[in-house]
Design an enzyme around this catalytic site. Structure first.
Site, short mmCIF file in Angstrom:
data_model
loop_
_atom_site.label_atom_id
_atom_site.label_comp_id
_atom_site.label_asym_id
_atom_site.label_seq_id
_atom_site.Cartn_x
_atom_site.Cartn_y
_atom_site.Cartn_z
N PRO A 167 0.80 -1.21 0.00
CA PRO A 167 0.00 0.00 0.00
C PRO A 167 0.83 1.26 0.00
O PRO A 167 1.72 1.43 0.83
CB PRO A 167 -0.78 -0.10 1.30
CG PRO A 167 -0.31 -1.34 1.99
CD PRO A 167 0.96 -1.74 1.35
N GLU A 168 0.55 2.12 -0.95
CA GLU A 168 1.09 3.47 -0.94
C GLU A 168 -0.05 4.37 -0.47
O GLU A 168 -1.09 3.87 -0.05
CB GLU A 168 1.63 3.84 -2.33
CG GLU A 168 2.69 2.85 -2.79
CD GLU A 168 3.28 3.18 -4.16
OE1 GLU A 168 3.43 4.36 -4.46
OE2 GLU A 168 3.58 2.24 -4.91
#
Length: 280
Positions: free
Chosen positions: A2-3
């Site tokens: 996840p960014e």
DNA sequence: CAGTGGCCCTGAGCGC
DNA sequence: TGCGCTCAGGGCCACT
């Protein structure tokens, strides 16, 4: 995994549903990056407040009900690491081997699933104290902060000789662009990822910040990138991976000029770029 | 002090 | 099928 977009999509997918929920228990599985730092039993009876995001961290404020209202009782700082995801559902599914946190509430169970366990769940007395303050201290500005400008990047990066891509990813000036979105933003801005950060002109800093914002905004709109397994807290995948211009496209034709997308390694991470469209 | 590389951990994919 | 290797969305920390 996840960014910033995936973390934000995750936040949006359960924040409304968990707001006001009463915590019944916190169950932890295998150790994550750091210990919780509090007695899980002490969280029982607290109420979940408005879930916030700071960089790639989520903050779940907890409050204790008193006669005169509610009293802050700290909160949980959650990071999804490389492989983490959160689900929030009323159905109580069996706990799997990679489920390392269940926040059991009267509205459902918030579950962290994280095979690689680079993620974290840490209790902190507030966002600006304790472990949360320590972990957030080095973070740069939020990309959607309107007061952040290309001039800020230009000033902060002056004299820095490291390549712009790992410097952007480091997040000490602007947070949120991880490996995928750093590659995509640099492509959109037409900047060679190998260029020393301190060599970017002021106009190119403007363009890069615009590109970071555009890429992150678009990714949030389409639900993030699901390269392997990203799902929001409803279990819905994202679609941004379908529109990457360079990330994961080594050897395939650049969508603008047709020359093959190149892959190099910078700071132990793959960088994808078009050597024609992205200039020094 | 900036920059680099190791490392935390597990799973998927690939070549043989 | 199985084995061993490489790689993966992050980020802290030690070292130079």
């Amino acid at each position: 995994m996840p960014e910033l977009p995936e973390v934000e999509v995750t936040r949006q997918s359960f924040a409304d549903r968990i707001l006001g929920a009463r915590v019944a228990a916190l169950r932890l599985g295998k150790p994550l990056r750091w210990p919780l730092g509090a007695d899980p039993a002490g969280l029982a009876g607290t109420l979940v407040g408005a879930v916030q995001r700071r960089g790639k961290y989520l903050w779940l404020p907890l409050a204790r009900q008193e006669r005169a209202g509610t009293e802050p009782a700290g909160g949980l700082l959650i990071h999804l690491g490389m492989s983490g995801s959160l689900s929030f559902s009323s159905a109580s599914a069996a706990v799997g081997v990679h489920d390392h946190m269940d926040l059991i509430t009267d509205r459902g169970v918030l579950r962290l699933t994280d095979p690689r366990r680079f993620g974290a769940v840490v209790w902190s007395p507030s966002l600006d104290a304790g472990m949360a303050a320590r972990l957030l201290a080095g973070l740069g500005r939020e990309p959607f902060d309107d007061t952040l400008t290309g001039a800020d990047l230009h000033a902060a990066w002056r004299g820095r000789r490291a390549a712009v891509k790992p410097v952007l990813m480091a997040g000490d000036v602007v947070v949120g662009a991880g490996n995928i979105y750093a590659c995509e933003a640099l492509f959109m801005a037409g900047i060679d990822p190998r260029l020393p950060a301190g060599r970017l002109s002021r106009p190119r800093c403007d363009r890069l910040l615009d590109a970071v914002r555009a890429v992150l905004r678009r990714a949030v709109e389409v639900g993030g990138s699901s390269l392997r397994d990203f799902k929001d807290a409803h279990g819905d995948p994202g679609a941004f991976q379908l529109e990457t211009r360079v990330y994961g496209r080594e050897g395939q034709p650049c969508r603008v000029c047709g020359s093959p997308v190149r892959r190099i390694v910078q700071a132990q991470r793959s960088t994808f770029f078009c050597a024609v469209c992205q200039k020094r």
